[in-house]
Design an enzyme around this catalytic site. Structure first.
Site, PDB file in Angstrom:
ATOM      1  CB  SER A 118      -0.868   0.001   1.264  1.00 38.62           C
ATOM      2  OG  SER A 118      -1.508   1.240   1.442  1.00 38.62           O
ATOM      3  CE1 TYR A 142      -3.869  -1.972   5.205  1.00 37.99           C
ATOM      4  CE2 TYR A 142      -3.181   0.247   4.621  1.00 37.99           C
ATOM      5  CZ  TYR A 142      -3.571  -1.024   4.247  1.00 37.99           C
ATOM      6  OH  TYR A 142      -3.647  -1.342   2.915  1.00 37.99           O
ATOM      7  CE  LYS A 146      -1.717  -4.781   3.489  1.00 42.32           C
ATOM      8  NZ  LYS A 146      -1.920  -5.927   2.578  1.00 42.32           N
TER       9      LYS A 146
HETATM   10  C1  WQD Z   1      -9.182  10.177   0.238  1.00 44.87           C
HETATM   11  C2  WQD Z   1      -9.259  11.691   0.466  1.00 44.87           C
HETATM   12  C3  WQD Z   1      -9.807  12.313   2.720  1.00 44.87           C
HETATM   13  C4  WQD Z   1     -13.941  10.849   2.734  1.00 44.87           C
HETATM   14  C5  WQD Z   1      -6.680   5.307   2.707  1.00 44.87           C
HETATM   15  C6  WQD Z   1      -5.538   4.548   3.302  1.00 44.87           C
HETATM   16  C7  WQD Z   1      -4.704   3.953   2.224  1.00 44.87           C
HETATM   17  C8  WQD Z   1      -5.535   3.112   1.288  1.00 44.87           C
HETATM   18  C9  WQD Z   1      -6.689   3.881   0.772  1.00 44.87           C
HETATM   19  C10 WQD Z   1      -5.850   0.804   1.607  1.00 44.87           C
HETATM   20  C11 WQD Z   1      -8.620  12.128   1.786  1.00 44.87           C
HETATM   21  C12 WQD Z   1     -10.870  12.749   1.763  1.00 44.87           C
HETATM   22  C13 WQD Z   1     -12.638  11.163   2.411  1.00 44.87           C
HETATM   23  C14 WQD Z   1     -14.905  11.904   2.797  1.00 44.87           C
HETATM   24  C15 WQD Z   1     -13.171  13.471   2.217  1.00 44.87           C
HETATM   25  N1  WQD Z   1      -6.018   1.983   2.008  1.00 44.87           N
HETATM   26  N2  WQD Z   1     -12.254  12.446   2.164  1.00 44.87           N
HETATM   27  N3  WQD Z   1     -14.468  13.170   2.517  1.00 44.87           N
HETATM   28  O1  WQD Z   1      -7.019   8.340   3.309  1.00 44.87           O
HETATM   29  O2  WQD Z   1      -6.088   8.622   0.955  1.00 44.87           O
HETATM   30  O3  WQD Z   1      -6.154   6.390   1.973  1.00 44.87           O
HETATM   31  O4  WQD Z   1      -7.405   4.448   1.852  1.00 44.87           O
HETATM   32  O5  WQD Z   1      -6.082  -0.230   1.774  1.00 44.87           O
HETATM   33  O6  WQD Z   1      -3.741   3.194   2.806  1.00 44.87           O
HETATM   34  O7  WQD Z   1      -4.756   5.431   4.069  1.00 44.87           O
HETATM   35  O8  WQD Z   1      -8.265   7.404   1.283  1.00 44.87           O
HETATM   36  O9  WQD Z   1     -10.563   7.408   0.445  1.00 44.87           O
HETATM   37  O10 WQD Z   1     -10.179   7.673   2.935  1.00 44.87           O
HETATM   38  O11 WQD Z   1      -9.607   9.540   1.421  1.00 44.87           O
HETATM   39  O12 WQD Z   1     -12.853  14.628   1.987  1.00 44.87           O
HETATM   40  O13 WQD Z   1     -16.089  11.693   3.070  1.00 44.87           O
HETATM   41  O14 WQD Z   1     -10.647  12.033   0.567  1.00 44.87           O
HETATM   42  O15 WQD Z   1      -9.592  13.278   3.701  1.00 44.87           O
HETATM   43  O16 WQD Z   1      -8.005  13.362   1.550  1.00 44.87           O
HETATM   44  P1  WQD Z   1      -6.844   7.811   1.959  1.00 44.87           P
HETATM   45  P2  WQD Z   1      -9.730   7.944   1.552  1.00 44.87           P
END
Ligand code: WQD
Length: 320
Positions: A118, A142, A146
């Site tokens: 990841s 997490y 990984k």
């Molecule tokens: C993306 C962006 C949020 C929800 C995580 C893990 C990573 C991978 C993928 C794997 C961020 C913003 C989110 C919302 C928002 N995991 N957001 N409103 O945090 O980049 O990555 O998931 O297995 O390891 O860390 O992904 O989809 O949670 O967020 O503004 O309702 O969207 O703050 O900037 P993230 P995400």
């Protein structure tokens, strides 16, 4: 015909990888404990073993009885917040799962491995785009599990000879068909859809980041492209002596506001997203450098953000 064991093959990503492997002419054995996986996602044409990767005997038996030549290891816990609250669960499942799998592979004399890592291994890197040589400094249990998994594969390969690829996924989205969507609603696009289906405003977490529009930037990658990267990695392993870590992204950043605009376009109306405060621990920008995977694997993504949102919308859990 070569046959691959796919751990976690009944999950969202696994379901796509299983189909891509079958389409490539390889045999597939899905091994999944169905804790979050769904039996109906396993395609016809793939064998299915209901077992946990922690059950070394069951994994070894599956490897031997199906005459498997390689493993794609996706089975893992993957919620960042949960990993902070229950770190031991993550160490048990992700690190313990890898110990068990590598043991079973050694016992069954299987030496090809593609591992699901990841972008979380990077933490909050000082530079973007991020090359695979950027020092890893994960910010959550997490991400730590990984990264430990990557080390375990590397060390076991040095000790007994393996052909392996670790794939560092960036932000996976989209669906290959309406029945294969991401049902977990842990990530941005499923969370936006969930809000819309409940008649609520989607939220933008933080609008004061040092980015052009103030919201966080991520590298979104279509799950169908991600699946094809696994097939290319399997092929590299089959050639022998692979020892590679690849970022899997598009090398293109999209901000949260840009994702909201893409959703508005797909659903045909302004989703009227609401700016709220930052979510703790979110790095401002995570974009992959993708030169290595392009050069060494001949792989690059072919779907854009619109494709991801448009395919995910009819594939959401409870369309209304
Ligand atoms: C993306 C962006 C949020 C929800 C995580 C893990 C990573 C991978 C993928 C794997 C961020 C913003 C989110 C919302 C928002 N995991 N957001 N409103 O945090 O980049 O990555 O998931 O297995 O390891 O860390 O992904 O989809 O949670 O967020 O503004 O309702 O969207 O703050 O900037 P993230 P995400």
């Amino acid at each position: 015909m070569t046959r691959w064991l796919l751990t976690g093959g009944a999950g969202y990503i696994g379901a796509h990888v299983a189909r891509a492997l079958l389409d490539s002419g390889r045999g597939v054995v899905v091994l999944d404990d169905l804790s979050t996986g769904v039996r109906s996602r396993v395609p016809e044409g793939a064998a299915f073993v209901e077992a946990s990767v922690l059950d070394t005997d069951a994994v070894r038996a599956a490897l031997t009885s199906y005459d498997v030549s390689g493993v794609i290891h996706l089975a893992a816990k993957k919620a960042v917040g949960e990993s902070v609250e229950q770190p031991l669960l993550y160490y048990r499942e992700n690190v313990g799962g890898m110990v068990s799998l590598l043991d079973a592979m050694a016992l069954a004399d299987v030496s090809n491995l593609v591992y699901s890592s990841s972008a979380a291994v990077y933490g909050d890197p000082a530079w973007s785009p991020i090359s695979e040589d950027t020092p890893c400094a994960p910010l959550s249990p997490y991400g730590e599990t990984k990264l430990i998994g990557e080390w375990m594969v590397r060390d076991q390969a040095r000790a007994r000879g393996m052909s392996w690829v670790s794939l560092r996924y960036f932000n996976v989205a989209g669906a290959g068909s309406p029945d294969l969507g991401d049902t977990s609603a842990n990530n941005l696009i499923p969370m936006v859809f969930d809000a819309l289906d409940r008649g609520e405003r989607p939220q933008v977490f933080g609008t004061d980041y040092p980015t052009p529009d103030g919201s966080c930037i991520r590298d979104y990658i279509h799950v169908v492209d991600l699946a094809s990267a696994h097939v290319a990695s399997a092929q590299l392993c089959e050639g022998g002596d692979a020892a590679a870590v690849f970022n899997v992204g598009r090398g293109i950043g999209a901000s949260v506001w840009e994702v909201m605009a893409a959703v508005s376009e797909v659903v045909g109306r302004d989703v009227d997203a609401e700016a709220v405060g930052r979510r703790p621990g979110d790095p401002p920008e995570l974009v992959a450098m993708v030169d290595r995977i392009r050069a060494d694997l001949g792989w690059s993504a072919s779907h854009d953000l619109h494709d991801m949102v448009a395919s995910a919308w009819p594939a959401r859990p409870n369309p209304v």
